[in-house]
Structures are given as C-alpha cells and as structure tokens.
Design a protein around this motif. Structure first.
Motif, PDB file in Angstrom:
ATOM      1  N   GLY A 118      29.806  36.323  55.103  1.00 16.11           N
ATOM      2  CA  GLY A 118      28.345  36.341  55.128  1.00 16.11           C
ATOM      3  C   GLY A 118      27.782  37.722  55.394  1.00 16.11           C
ATOM      4  O   GLY A 118      26.790  38.128  54.782  1.00 16.11           O
ATOM      5  N   LEU A 119      28.410  38.449  56.303  1.00 18.41           N
ATOM      6  CA  LEU A 119      27.948  39.806  56.606  1.00 18.41           C
ATOM      7  C   LEU A 119      28.123  40.729  55.408  1.00 18.41           C
ATOM      8  O   LEU A 119      27.249  41.556  55.113  1.00 18.41           O
ATOM      9  N   LEU A 120      29.235  40.598  54.711  1.00 21.58           N
ATOM     10  CA  LEU A 120      29.458  41.410  53.521  1.00 21.58           C
ATOM     11  C   LEU A 120      28.448  41.067  52.424  1.00 21.58           C
ATOM     12  O   LEU A 120      27.938  41.950  51.728  1.00 21.58           O
ATOM     13  N   LEU A 121      28.151  39.789  52.290  1.00 20.94           N
ATOM     14  CA  LEU A 121      27.236  39.336  51.240  1.00 20.94           C
ATOM     15  C   LEU A 121      25.780  39.668  51.556  1.00 20.94           C
ATOM     16  O   LEU A 121      25.019  40.111  50.687  1.00 20.94           O
ATOM     17  N   PHE A 122      25.398  39.475  52.825  1.00 20.09           N
ATOM     18  CA  PHE A 122      23.981  39.589  53.190  1.00 20.09           C
ATOM     19  C   PHE A 122      23.609  40.906  53.863  1.00 20.09           C
ATOM     20  O   PHE A 122      22.466  41.056  54.307  1.00 20.09           O
ATOM     21  N   ALA A 123      24.550  41.834  53.959  1.00 21.61           N
ATOM     22  CA  ALA A 123      24.244  43.125  54.594  1.00 21.61           C
ATOM     23  C   ALA A 123      23.002  43.790  54.001  1.00 21.61           C
ATOM     24  O   ALA A 123      22.132  44.264  54.757  1.00 21.61           O
ATOM     25  N   PRO A 124      22.835  43.840  52.661  1.00 20.09           N
ATOM     26  CA  PRO A 124      21.616  44.447  52.111  1.00 20.09           C
ATOM     27  C   PRO A 124      20.353  43.689  52.499  1.00 20.09           C
ATOM     28  O   PRO A 124      19.303  44.304  52.741  1.00 20.09           O
ATOM     29  N   VAL A 125      20.439  42.355  52.576  1.00 17.73           N
ATOM     30  CA  VAL A 125      19.277  41.541  52.950  1.00 17.73           C
ATOM     31  C   VAL A 125      18.908  41.792  54.409  1.00 17.73           C
ATOM     32  O   VAL A 125      17.727  41.935  54.751  1.00 17.73           O
ATOM     33  N   PRO A 161      21.125  38.127  61.390  1.00 21.72           N
ATOM     34  CA  PRO A 161      21.955  38.989  62.247  1.00 21.72           C
ATOM     35  C   PRO A 161      22.845  38.226  63.221  1.00 21.72           C
ATOM     36  O   PRO A 161      23.790  38.808  63.778  1.00 21.72           O
ATOM     37  N   GLN A 162      22.581  36.935  63.412  1.00 21.81           N
ATOM     38  CA  GLN A 162      23.434  36.151  64.302  1.00 21.81           C
ATOM     39  C   GLN A 162      24.839  35.976  63.725  1.00 21.81           C
ATOM     40  O   GLN A 162      25.752  35.535  64.437  1.00 21.81           O
ATOM     41  N   LEU A 163      25.009  36.348  62.453  1.00 26.50           N
ATOM     42  CA  LEU A 163      26.360  36.372  61.894  1.00 26.50           C
ATOM     43  C   LEU A 163      27.256  37.320  62.700  1.00 26.50           C
ATOM     44  O   LEU A 163      28.462  37.087  62.827  1.00 26.50           O
ATOM     45  N   PHE A 164      26.669  38.398  63.250  1.00 24.39           N
ATOM     46  CA  PHE A 164      27.419  39.297  64.132  1.00 24.39           C
ATOM     47  C   PHE A 164      27.903  38.543  65.369  1.00 24.39           C
ATOM     48  O   PHE A 164      29.041  38.709  65.807  1.00 24.39           O
ATOM     49  N   ASN A 165      27.017  37.732  65.946  1.00 21.99           N
ATOM     50  CA  ASN A 165      27.386  36.958  67.131  1.00 21.99           C
ATOM     51  C   ASN A 165      28.510  35.978  66.826  1.00 21.99           C
ATOM     52  O   ASN A 165      29.401  35.763  67.652  1.00 21.99           O
ATOM     53  N   VAL A 166      28.453  35.370  65.640  1.00 24.65           N
ATOM     54  CA  VAL A 166      29.512  34.430  65.252  1.00 24.65           C
ATOM     55  C   VAL A 166      30.836  35.169  65.095  1.00 24.65           C
ATOM     56  O   VAL A 166      31.880  34.716  65.568  1.00 24.65           O
TER      57      VAL A 166
END
Length: 198
Positions: free
Chosen positions: A20-27, A99-104
C-alpha cells in the motif's frame, strides 16, 4: 484468537501495508502538500492514541483541521467548525487515513481492529473487556463500519459526550469483544472490502 491467527494477521499486515505504501506514496505526498498549503502548517498530524496493551502510540494522519490551541474535544462532532476546506474532501474519501499504513507496517496498528481511542476510554477498560487491549488497533473494523457516520450521529443529539459514553462506546466494546472471540482472517478481508466499497 489463537497464536496462529495472530501470526497470519501480522504477516498480512506487513505485506499489505508495504504494498500500500509503495502504491499510494504519490497520493500521500499530494494529500500532505494540499493539507500543508490549506492549513499553513505541516500536512501531517500526529495523534496520541491508546494502542495494544494500553500503551500510548502515535498515529499519523493527514491534517484535516486548521491549527488551534490544541484543545480538541474527544467528541469529533464538536470539532466540525475547525475542519479545513481540504479536510472535508480528505475525510469524505478517507484519504486522511492513508499515512496510517506506516503505523501498520511498524506494528503499532493493524488493518483491522478496534479504532485507536484517545486516552480515557480504552485504557480504562475493566474485567473481561480488557481483552480488547490484546489487539492492535485497526484502520477499520466492525465497530468502525457500524459507526462510519458517528460524527453525524453525535451532531444530532443534545449531549454528544453523554450519548457517546452511554450508548456508542459500550456498543463498540461489545462489537470489539465479539471480533476478538470470533476472529478469522477471511472476516478481516470482508471488513476491508466493506470499508473501501461499502
């Protein structure tokens, strides 16, 4: 929830959050920039929340409110007037949650579980209800889905804080206990699907 359940749940969290972080980093970067320009401050907002085993965690979100004196009500409906122009859009489409993907990824949160609450609620659970604290808080979950319109519900009652404490919070505790006692990874996939497409 067995040890195997916990292991597979964490493995899914790591793989899916990294993807998810790789995919949504630009968003995420775009949302941060929009929020920073709109609020004239850092576009990220770090919140202190109660995490697993009652420990304080720091949850990262996109900022959706104008800077104030830092004294926000734990009842979200009382803070509506502080929501920024971009914040309404970000909240509507849950983009502020990305950004909660970082927390996960780092393990302070999971994709599915009880929402991380402000101090004064989850950390004060008693007896069998404290089993909820053995779970990592989630970006979504059965209680979050049921109360996806919580701000509107609380805005419609005379005493939002009392209604939350007497009606909504005990119901969330009940739902989250059921989630723990009847856990399955398949249901986690269903909750994620319902959150995105529901």
């Amino acid at each position: 929830m067995s040890r195997i359940d916990i292991l597979f749940k964490r493995a899914f969290d790591i793989v899916a959050s990294l993807a998810g972080l790789l995919l949504f980093a630009p968003v995420i970067l775009l949302c941060w920039l929009v929020a920073a320009l709109d609020t004239h401050s850092n576009g990220f907002f770090i919140q202190r929340r109660i995490g697993r085993h009652g420990r304080v965690i720091h949850v990262c979100k996109i900022k959706t409110m104008y800077p104030g004196d830092g004294k926000r009500s734990p009842i979200a409906s009382r803070n509506i007037s502080s929501i920024s122009r971009s914040g309404r859009f970000l909240r509507k489409y849950k983009l502020d949650e990305l950004p909660q993907l970082f927390n996960v990824l780092i393990g302070s949160m999971s994709f599915v579980g009880p929402r991380p609450d402000v101090p004064g609620y989850a950390d004060r659970l008693q007896g069998e209800d404290r089993i909820i604290l053995s779970l990592r808080p989630g970006i979504t979950g059965p209680a979050s889905i049921k109360y996806r319109d919580e701000e509107s519900i609380l805005a419609a009652v005379d005493d939002p804080e009392a209604y939350n404490d007497r009606i909504i919070w005990p119901d969330k505790v009940r739902i989250n206990r059921e989630y723990f006692n009847n856990y399955s990874l398949l249901r986690d996939f269903q909750y994620i699907f319902n959150t995105i497409f529901g």
